[in-house]
Design an enzyme around this catalytic site. Structure first.
Site, mmCIF file in Angstrom:
data_model
loop_
_atom_site.group_PDB
_atom_site.id
_atom_site.type_symbol
_atom_site.label_atom_id
_atom_site.label_comp_id
_atom_site.label_asym_id
_atom_site.label_seq_id
_atom_site.Cartn_x
_atom_site.Cartn_y
_atom_site.Cartn_z
ATOM 1 C CG HIS A 1 13.942 68.273 47.883
ATOM 2 N ND1 HIS A 1 12.765 67.993 48.512
ATOM 3 C CD2 HIS A 1 14.504 67.060 47.623
ATOM 4 C CE1 HIS A 1 12.613 66.688 48.626
ATOM 5 N NE2 HIS A 1 13.651 66.088 48.113
ATOM 6 N N GLY B 1 16.002 68.662 54.360
ATOM 7 C CA GLY B 1 15.358 67.361 54.491
ATOM 8 C C GLY B 1 15.998 66.282 53.627
ATOM 9 C CG HIS C 1 14.953 58.567 51.333
ATOM 10 N ND1 HIS C 1 16.004 59.090 50.608
ATOM 11 C CD2 HIS C 1 13.967 58.320 50.443
ATOM 12 C CE1 HIS C 1 15.649 59.168 49.330
ATOM 13 N NE2 HIS C 1 14.419 58.706 49.204
ATOM 14 C CD GLU D 1 11.596 56.655 47.336
ATOM 15 O OE1 GLU D 1 12.477 57.491 47.533
ATOM 16 O OE2 GLU D 1 10.881 56.663 46.324
ATOM 17 C CD GLU E 1 15.840 55.734 44.822
ATOM 18 O OE1 GLU E 1 15.307 55.700 45.953
ATOM 19 O OE2 GLU E 1 16.057 56.796 44.202
ATOM 20 C CB CYS F 1 19.352 57.150 43.564
ATOM 21 S SG CYS F 1 18.855 57.966 42.055
ATOM 22 C CB CYS G 1 16.165 60.832 41.322
ATOM 23 S SG CYS G 1 15.590 59.249 41.918
ATOM 24 C CB CYS G 2 17.275 56.211 38.940
ATOM 25 S SG CYS G 2 16.667 55.893 40.616
#
Lengths: 653, 653
Positions: A137, A188, A266, A318, A334, A336, A414-415
């Site tokens: 990341h 990624g 994803h 996900e 999700e 996000c 994250c959300c």
């Protein structure tokens, strides 16, 4: 070649006045962002420490200690800063600005001499930079920081953070690119692509756009970059439970992006990628890339999207699964991912003004996105299923990712900050402008100031959305002005009526791609009334969707409704709506319920299981039904009254 | 205190003449067992080596090399040997007997001086015996060997293998038990419990019964034995992907077995445990233990069993999930678990002659067990779902354990040999005898010889089961004999008719707990006709079963039917049966279809999706239906015609 696209109006020029959304945005300003600041600084009692600010301070040489947290922990600070930028752009807050300036000073100090910025690698593996793009990341974090920097720079005009972002962008540009002396790789988790186009738009530096395009075009090429770097680092793996290196579809790296026919892997990664593709396509006029965007868009919205605007059919990865596979109870859906879908929709809408993009934007926003946050701004859903049997959670592993109640904050948080940054920048989604045409995409009450070429125009929109479909516009300019106002006619609305200065306009004559174009020499004070009747729509799913056959969902305006145990008792699988009942819906505004909302009450039937006995299977039994009444609430408001069943899709009898 | 129980007739005294089952048993004798022998000896081309015989040869000092395979690899040889025992008991085969004797010689040599027998530990970790009961299946393997030894001994009268088994049992008895000098533990996979009772029944040695009881009663006690041995072995774990040590419900070790209210965890373990509990309860008259058996039985059959007699609602842990959670597509429904359920049913039936036990035995046997094997005996299902959408396999992770076609053999090859040993011993399930009462449980055509106290009676049963419900019995003895024949009246049969020597008997007068008791002085040649009308039963599931609301399944006699794509095209979720159509079923025997079977053809409706368009959701659409005809085949015969959809439960309109 560049193409002509529409642009949002600057956030500072759109003042949201809408009751419904103002309360959400206030929550972001007063609850979510302050809470998040405490969390980033490890001051939330009982919560696992974030360490995110501490990591930056250590990297800046201001404190001592070791890195702690996820490899992408930095992005939490960036998302906070991005939300702060939007909040400052829409309303001054000197104390918040002071805090942000301090954070920026720290980040500036944490940046390495060559522009590199990532506390995980700086503190923990300084010699391993750029060795595990598949999993670690680095570019994802860089992208979030760049987005934050731009938001803050636009809000305050202070260049310092933008300079950090440009140095970071240049550092990446030094390392990545075609040719043997550069790294021919890509991250990624897509994010850098869309961020670099933002950086290009702000700086007009072509290299950022080219770099974004490079990242997009490298993805999915053979031989696999992930595989090559994996062997270069002696097969070290960061997330041993996943198989990111080999499961290339997970990060959409299974084929070159221009050849991808379906949205795979994803879901958040997929829509962030599509957003970047649309951005680059818009900036370069790359027809093939735009065609790929349209293809993936169509695949998502016609085959892989829940009625709530949610995407991601399964917990594993996900991820998307396959066309028409939209299980309601095991959905990932999700928050996000729906936010990313809104980004993608917004970009497509800029490229071609078609209401289908705004429809999906609205669908995701009014349903999944705000389902993601409780009515007090303190609890969040990561996963937004369309059917919940709480008893099964923890007992049937296939629904273990589902929560029947919103959670405080997450280990991988994250959300919540993604909701913050979207809501804080909501003004950007309402209008687009292109030349002398202003597009109204969302009917959120607002006052906007638009520069139409040299002249300033004030547009006021008033509505009681999403409870009532009447929208009043008033146009004010110093003098008469000639421009086109294009109003979206939502797909959920039948028999829309448009009245301009008292004169009814035939929508058939002025509509194109779902927008009603009103071209006129506007006089100061001119009025428009757009009436979008909000009757209850009884929605059915495509016959290929196995989960929804024989079922319907109720929708009114943009809101998808659901049944909750709190109103209807348990065993919601035993209720049936009667087949034809157009006039039977009772709509009531309940001011005291969940912050005030409209409910739908409707006669229904329910299985009478008295007398069934204990047998699991019985031969030639008649199913007895009893009369019942069901009360639906908007989906976004579910799970605010304790633990209980919920379902969006209801059987039809 | 012991209780009075019924016992099966010796296998050698029941000769199955039934067309339907003879062909299966022939497959076991001619195809499955020979194939398995080749597999055990690593002579199957293209298959992963089993190494199971080789492990024994190395442990016996006859070959050199290292152990290879699963920790429970030995049990494959035992299951083979057990099936061989049954085959020899029902039909001589000198060559097979010679092979088995060789295997027994090798096993005898592989047994350690103290009676210990397990090639994994002997070859690989000789110092770690009994250190990881939770995971390493030592007692499970021992149990399977004991079962095999008894089967072979009973068939041939040769004691050698029984002596090995007794030495093994004694070795275990030395190690395990109450008190500080013994290991107070139990195996992670139940099996030894039921095996020790068999050993007790053969040898009449009380210590085996006591040891079985000990294992049952230790399970689930606090503090956790798994936890203690885990710490003793420095937290070494054999199956790191599972969490057997801490997930105690997985192996039913979460509470003491007498306190368990529901069937939890790994379904095979659960029913093997229940079988052992019933065995010990029957032998000791332990009322509390028998009550626990009844409670778990009721929980399974009233709340956790598929209509096909399958159990295990989820892949995670191959486990039960919660009451009424019976998803059709993500089911685990392992073949071995239904075999275990048959064992449990058989034991309960011995304890109390109630037809509900035999009903479930029949249901599991005619549906899930034979679904587990292809019509040529060469391919097997481990997992037996009730609904399959083949396209989703490999794309939606929740159905990745499902196969749409039977597989050759498995890495963990538990199911195929379990089918073999069950079918090879099928004669044991047909009758029970207790004093002067003979119970007929299953209407499999057969000729049996029964010793009723001092007199020999021949019972001949002829039927065309499962295609026709007429069963003719003939009783032959040298002279008149006074005994009771109790015939099970299956729950699927309404209006059963019983005629004894031409005289119709009122079932209401002679029925008790689902058995019709015919007490009579039988003359040689006396006839009974039992007519069990096989009308099509339209089955509905309990209203609490979410997956089946609004759906029905067709059953005729013991056979559950299904729709296959091969007969009905794809998109089986789009078909509907009309609500009332009792007389509309057309039954036809199709001799050329899948070995010959009866199909059910019925008018139906199908969604006409023409004109739907590409939208995923549409408002206020009428669903158009077209007339159609559906053809059902018995569930057991599915997936023998290539890759396609299948469903047992069909929507009702």
């Amino acid at each position: 070649m560049t193409i002509s696209i529409s642009r949002p109006i600057s956030l500072k020029d759109v003042h949201i006045t809408d009751d419904f959304w103002s309360s959400y945005i206030r929550l972001v300003r007063e609850v979510v962002v302050p809470y998040q600041w405490e969390a980033l600084n490890d001051r939330v009692e009982g919560a696992a420490p974030s360490h995110a600010m501490k990591n930056f301070k250590i990297a800046a040489g201001l404190e001592t200690g070791e890195f702690y947290g996820m490899v992408f922990q930095d992005s939490d600070v960036s998302k906070w800063l991005e939300a702060v930028g939007y909040l400052l752009e829409t309303g001054g807050d000197p104390e918040l600005e002071r805090l942000a300036d301090e954070v920026i000073d720290i980040i500036d100090k944490a940046q390495q001499k060559d522009g590199y910025l990532n506390t995980y690698f700086t503190l923990k593996e300084p010699d391993s930079r750029w060795t595990n793009l598949a999993e670690c990341h680095e570019l994802y974090c860089a992208g979030h920081f760049i987005e934050a920097a731009i938001a803050y720079y636009k809000a305050t005009g202070k260049r310092k953070v933008l300079d950090v972002a440009c140095r970071l962008g240049d550092c990446i540009d030094q390392v990545f690119g075609s040719g043997p002396d550069k790294l021919n790789g890509y991250d990624g988790h897509q994010e850098i692509e869309l961020a670099l186009v933002k950086l290009y738009n702000v700086t007009q530096e072509d290299r950022y756009l080219r770099l974004s395009q490079f990242f997009l075009d490298e993805r999915g090429k053979e031989p696999s970059f992930y595989e090559m770097e994996y062997h270069r680092r002696s097969m070290k793996v960061h997330f041993p439970m996943l198989d990111i290196v080999h499961d290339r579809a997970y990060s959409q790296a299974h084929v070159p992006i221009r050849e991808q026919q379906t949205a795979e892997g994803h879901a958040v990664r997929a829509v962030y990628m599509c957003t970047g593709m649309a951005d680059v396509g818009a900036a370069t006029g790359d027809a093939e890339l735009l065609e790929a965007c349209r293809r993936l868009w169509k695949n998502i919205v016609n085959k892989r999207m829940y009625i709530t605007g949610a995407i991601g059919s399964m917990e594993h990865g996900e991820s998307f699964s396959l066309d028409y596979d939209l299980p309601n109870d095991t959905a990932y859906a999700e928050t996000c991912a729906s936010i990313g879908l809104i980004f993608f929709a917004q970009r497509m809408l800029q490229i071609e003004p078609k209401s289908e993009y705004a429809d999906v934007m609205e669908q995701a926003l009014y349903n999944t996105v705000i389902s993601g946050m409780s009515r007090d701004g303190k609890r969040f859903f990561y996963v937004n299923p369309l059917e919940v049997w709480p008893e099964a959670i923890g007992k049937n592993h296939n629904v273990n990712h589902v929560k029947a109640e919103r959670q405080g904050w997450f280990g991988c948080a994250c959300c919540p900050p993604n909701i913050s940054r979207l809501l804080a920048s909501l003004g950007q989604y309402i209008y687009n402008i292109q030349g002398r045409t202003v597009y109204a995409n969302l009917y959120i009450g607002n006052q906007a100031t638009v520069d139409i070429e040299d002249q300033q125009v004030k547009i006021t929109a008033e509505s009681q959305f999403p409870w009532d479909g009447l929208v009043r516009f008033q146009i004010d300019a110093e003098k008469e002005i000639d421009f086109t106002l294009a109003l979206r006619i939502p797909s959920w609305s039948k028999d829309a009526k448009l009245v301009v200065q008292g004169e009814t306009i035939s929508l058939l004559e002025v509509c194109k791609n779902g927008y009603a174009y009103i071209h006129r020499k506007w006089q100061p004070g001119d009025h428009i009334e757009l009436l979008l009747p909000m009757s209850v729509n009884r929605m059915t799913g495509h016959p290929n969707v196995r989960a929804n056959i024989g079922k319907v969902a109720l929708q009114r305006g943009p809101l998808v409704y659901c049944l909750e145990e709190a109103d209807n008792g348990p065993s919601l699988h035993q209720v049936f709506l009667e087949r034809r009942q157009e006039n039977a819906y009772e709509i009531a505004f309940e001011a005291e319920l969940l912050g005030g909302l409209q409910t739908i009450t409707v006669p229904a039937k329910r299985i009478d299981s008295n007398g069934w006995g204990e047998h699991l299977y019985r031969a030639n039994m008649e199913t007895f039904m009893k009369q019942d009444t069901l009360k639906f609430i908007p989906y976004y408001a579910w799970a605010n009254r304790g633990y209980g069943e919920m379902t969006v899709w209801v059987k039809e009898e």
